[in-house]
Enzyme design. Structure first.
Site, PDB file in Angstrom:
ATOM      1  N   ASP A 115      -4.015   3.851   2.762  1.00 39.25           N
ATOM      2  CA  ASP A 115      -5.460   3.622   2.899  1.00 39.25           C
ATOM      3  C   ASP A 115      -5.792   2.176   3.260  1.00 39.25           C
ATOM      4  O   ASP A 115      -6.957   1.802   3.362  1.00 39.25           O
ATOM      5  CB  ASP A 115      -6.204   4.034   1.628  1.00 39.25           C
ATOM      6  CG  ASP A 115      -5.890   3.158   0.415  1.00 39.25           C
ATOM      7  OD1 ASP A 115      -5.038   2.248   0.523  1.00 39.25           O
ATOM      8  OD2 ASP A 115      -6.499   3.393  -0.658  1.00 39.25           O
ATOM      9  N   ASN A 151      -0.215   4.488  -0.222  1.00 39.16           N
ATOM     10  CA  ASN A 151      -0.804   5.748   0.244  1.00 39.16           C
ATOM     11  C   ASN A 151      -1.472   5.666   1.614  1.00 39.16           C
ATOM     12  O   ASN A 151      -2.139   6.613   2.033  1.00 39.16           O
ATOM     13  CB  ASN A 151      -1.807   6.287  -0.786  1.00 39.16           C
ATOM     14  CG  ASN A 151      -2.947   5.309  -1.052  1.00 39.16           C
ATOM     15  OD1 ASN A 151      -3.087   4.297  -0.360  1.00 39.16           O
ATOM     16  ND2 ASN A 151      -3.759   5.610  -2.050  1.00 39.16           N
ATOM     17  N   ASP A 163      -9.464 -16.246 -15.998  1.00 35.52           N
ATOM     18  CA  ASP A 163     -10.217 -16.852 -14.907  1.00 35.52           C
ATOM     19  C   ASP A 163     -11.252 -17.835 -15.467  1.00 35.52           C
ATOM     20  O   ASP A 163     -11.877 -17.577 -16.510  1.00 35.52           O
ATOM     21  CB  ASP A 163     -10.922 -15.739 -14.123  1.00 35.52           C
ATOM     22  CG  ASP A 163     -11.509 -16.209 -12.822  1.00 35.52           C
ATOM     23  OD1 ASP A 163     -10.749 -16.706 -11.971  1.00 35.52           O
ATOM     24  OD2 ASP A 163     -12.733 -16.077 -12.643  1.00 35.52           O
ATOM     25  N   ASP A 221      -1.900  -1.289  -3.948  1.00 37.79           N
ATOM     26  CA  ASP A 221      -2.231  -0.510  -5.141  1.00 37.79           C
ATOM     27  C   ASP A 221      -1.125  -0.631  -6.175  1.00 37.79           C
ATOM     28  O   ASP A 221      -0.072  -1.238  -5.926  1.00 37.79           O
ATOM     29  CB  ASP A 221      -2.492   0.951  -4.781  1.00 37.79           C
ATOM     30  CG  ASP A 221      -1.423   1.545  -3.867  1.00 37.79           C
ATOM     31  OD1 ASP A 221      -0.228   1.260  -4.102  1.00 37.79           O
ATOM     32  OD2 ASP A 221      -1.777   2.279  -2.926  1.00 37.79           O
ATOM     33  N   ASP A 226       0.849  -1.191   0.000  1.00 35.42           N
ATOM     34  CA  ASP A 226       0.000   0.000   0.000  1.00 35.42           C
ATOM     35  C   ASP A 226       0.887   1.245   0.000  1.00 35.42           C
ATOM     36  O   ASP A 226       1.632   1.482   0.952  1.00 35.42           O
ATOM     37  CB  ASP A 226      -0.904  -0.036   1.238  1.00 35.42           C
ATOM     38  CG  ASP A 226      -1.667   1.250   1.455  1.00 35.42           C
ATOM     39  OD1 ASP A 226      -1.858   2.005   0.476  1.00 35.42           O
ATOM     40  OD2 ASP A 226      -2.083   1.512   2.606  1.00 35.42           O
ATOM     41  N   GLU A 267      -7.064 -20.770 -16.245  1.00 35.69           N
ATOM     42  CA  GLU A 267      -7.444 -21.563 -15.079  1.00 35.69           C
ATOM     43  C   GLU A 267      -8.578 -22.491 -15.511  1.00 35.69           C
ATOM     44  O   GLU A 267      -9.604 -22.033 -16.014  1.00 35.69           O
ATOM     45  CB  GLU A 267      -7.917 -20.644 -13.952  1.00 35.69           C
ATOM     46  CG  GLU A 267      -8.521 -21.401 -12.781  1.00 35.69           C
ATOM     47  CD  GLU A 267      -9.401 -20.527 -11.905  1.00 35.69           C
ATOM     48  OE1 GLU A 267      -9.207 -20.540 -10.674  1.00 35.69           O
ATOM     49  OE2 GLU A 267     -10.294 -19.838 -12.448  1.00 35.69           O
TER      50      GLU A 267
END
Length: 516
Positions: A27, A25, A199, A31, A23, A264
């Site tokens: 939060d 930033n 997926d 990201d 992370d 997958e």
């Protein structure tokens, strides 16, 4: 490698679950700038490519696997410029960048589904009338529990969903819907993405007659683990003609040079094109036997490799771990570093393209979360028998301290106490760590064509030993593993040839790779 060999054959691909990686930033959510900040670390592993979990806008009912806009970037992760910076940064470090695309279904908040509700894109999804008594159109069951149909009063029909009801099934039999899905691939390839992980690539096509699925009457622990496993999924997905959709995907990707698409195949891979040859279907794929296997012992890997021998032209992906299953050291043993190390050595000496999940290089065990800490709908559904997938999705441990260096804020999932002494910072300074071993194994794989591209032949040895040879163009390597918690039986596996890398000194959870 010869010049004609595609870069992805035998490659090691590092799988990043973006929300839990780093992370930038504060939060509490990982990201894309966080991924960018850690590219030097990823490159230091020696991997060939990065696979990012879905980065597109999503209401997060299934944490990104319910996409509401295929052409954008989730605001939790940043902006389009941030993704482009990650693509460019990976390329600058000699790595490829792959996106995770979820094209078998969308979010119910996608504009396509809103139009389908209004009758504009009427058949872009799989709709059917309810039975006269208001029950589902057929017996298809959702992987996440209950009937795989949800009634919508606006259409006076039900729509099919293989997973959550908020994930309506896209109708790949409709030419415009299929073209729209394929355009997504073109869009991202034009931005420099090097390929895709797809997926549930087994689930593009459904039986248009909506025939009931047959009963699976096998009495196994897997059958009893979820209601959907009471059926063989032959009609809601896994159709033989699924290969037609996979061909369209591959042809789309192949229009862009030097790209890679793998899938997958969560069910019935023999039926649905999962083990196709390189000139049909996807370039490669993986199925779930190695992800569902538990307990130490050699049979799980030998049987899987023997199954792949039935498809000699197929190039497999090999993976023990990902964002959907308990972490490898906890599935195959007690979660300890010796178990983690022997499984790393086994993974990185097998034939195929290797998929390595974030934290696997650190030997991370499964995190034990309380029900109140869970964010995964699967955990909520099957608690307490199964705790869902959050135990493998906890934040990556970077350094000692609060949140283990993942964030300066409150992490979206708690940092695992089990990982407090397994951080990157701790292991970077330890030549005996799982991280040091991972780097050595990946370097060995890159240096020896027999490991990266060679054939594999198993030796007949008693359990709990697993021994095989890898060979290519005159090079032969012996790979030996003691997958038990007792001393390894003496034999030539521990003495033949010139040792290239070893661990455990022939004791419990030992391994040896030698040139013979």
């Amino acid at each position: 490698m010869t010049e004609q060999t595609p870069w992805w054959r035998g490659a090691t691909v590092y799988h990043i679950y973006v929300r839990s990686f780093f992370d930038s930033n504060g939060d509490g959510h990982g990201d894309l700038p966080g991924v960018l900040a850690k590219l030097d670390y990823i490159a230091s592993l020696g991997v060939d490519a990065i696979w990012l979990s879905p980065v597109h806008p999503s209401p997060n009912r299934d944490w990104g696997y319910d996409v509401s806009d295929y052409h954008g970037v989730h605001p939790d992760y940043g902006a389009m410029d941030d993704l482009q910076a990650v693509i460019d940064g990976a390329h600058a470090r000699g790595m490829k960048l792959l996106l995770d695309e979820v094209l078998a279904h969308t979010s119910d908040e996608h504009a396509w589904f809103h139009d389908s509700l209004k009758g504009i894109k009427e058949d872009w999804y799989v709709w059917a009338p309810l039975k006269e008594d208001g029950t589902a159109p057929n017996n298809w069951l959702s992987a996440f529990g209950g009937p795989a149909w949800a009634y919508q009063p606006l259409r006076r029909k039900a729509y099919h969903h293989k997973f959550l009801r908020q994930q309506p099934k896209l109708n790949w039999r409709h030419p415009e819907a299929r073209a729209a899905a394929l355009e997504v691939l073109d869009f991202w390839l034009s931005k420099g993405v090097d390929g895709f992980r797809l997926d549930v690539a087994n689930a593009y096509l459904h039986d248009p007659a909506l025939t009931d699925n047959p009963v699976d009457d096998s009495d196994t622990s897997l059958r009893w683990s979820a209601a959907a496993n009471f059926q063989r999924h032959f009609n809601d997905s896994n159709l033989v003609e699924n290969i037609e959709a996979l061909n369209d995907v591959r042809l789309t990707v192949d229009r862009h040079p030097d790209r890679f698409v793998f899938g997958e195949f969560s069910e019935e891979a023999d039926r649905c094109g999962g083990f196709a040859a390189p000139d049909e279907g996807l370039h490669a794929g993986y199925s779930f036997p190695l992800l569902l296997a538990r307990r130490m012992g050699p049979d799980f890997i030998r049987k899987h490799m023997e199954m792949l021998e039935d498809h000699p032209r197929h190039w497999p992906c090999i993976t023990f771990s990902n964002h959907d299953v308990p972490r490898t050291p906890s599935r195959f043993g007690d979660g300890s570093p010796p178990v983690a190390k022997v499984m790393l050595a086994l993974l990185l000496t097998l034939r195929g393209s290797i998929l390595m999940y974030q934290g696997e290089e650190l030997g991370l065990p499964e995190a034990d979360l309380t029900r109140e800490q869970l964010r995964d709908p699967v955990g909520d559904l099957y608690w307490p028998a199964h705790k869902g997938r959050d135990g493998c999705r906890t934040p990556m441990p970077w350094s000692p301290g609060p949140a283990l260096g993942f964030t300066t804020g409150r992490p979206w999932l708690p940092a695992a106490p089990e990982h407090a002494h397994l951080t990157v910072a701790d292991q970077d300074a330890d030549p005996e760590s799982a991280l040091a071993l991972s780097r050595a194994l990946i370097a060995l794989r890159r240096a020896h064509p027999a490991l990266r591209l060679g054939d594999i032949v198993f030796r007949d040895v008693p359990a709990p030993m697993a021994v095989f040879e890898r060979s290519r163009e005159g090079e032969r390597l012996l790979c030996a593993f003691n997958l038990g918690d007792g001393p390894a039986p003496a034999g030539p596996a521990w003495t033949d040839g010139e040792t290239l890398l070893s661990g455990g000194e022939g004791g419990p959870f030992a391994f040896r790779i030698a040139k013979i």
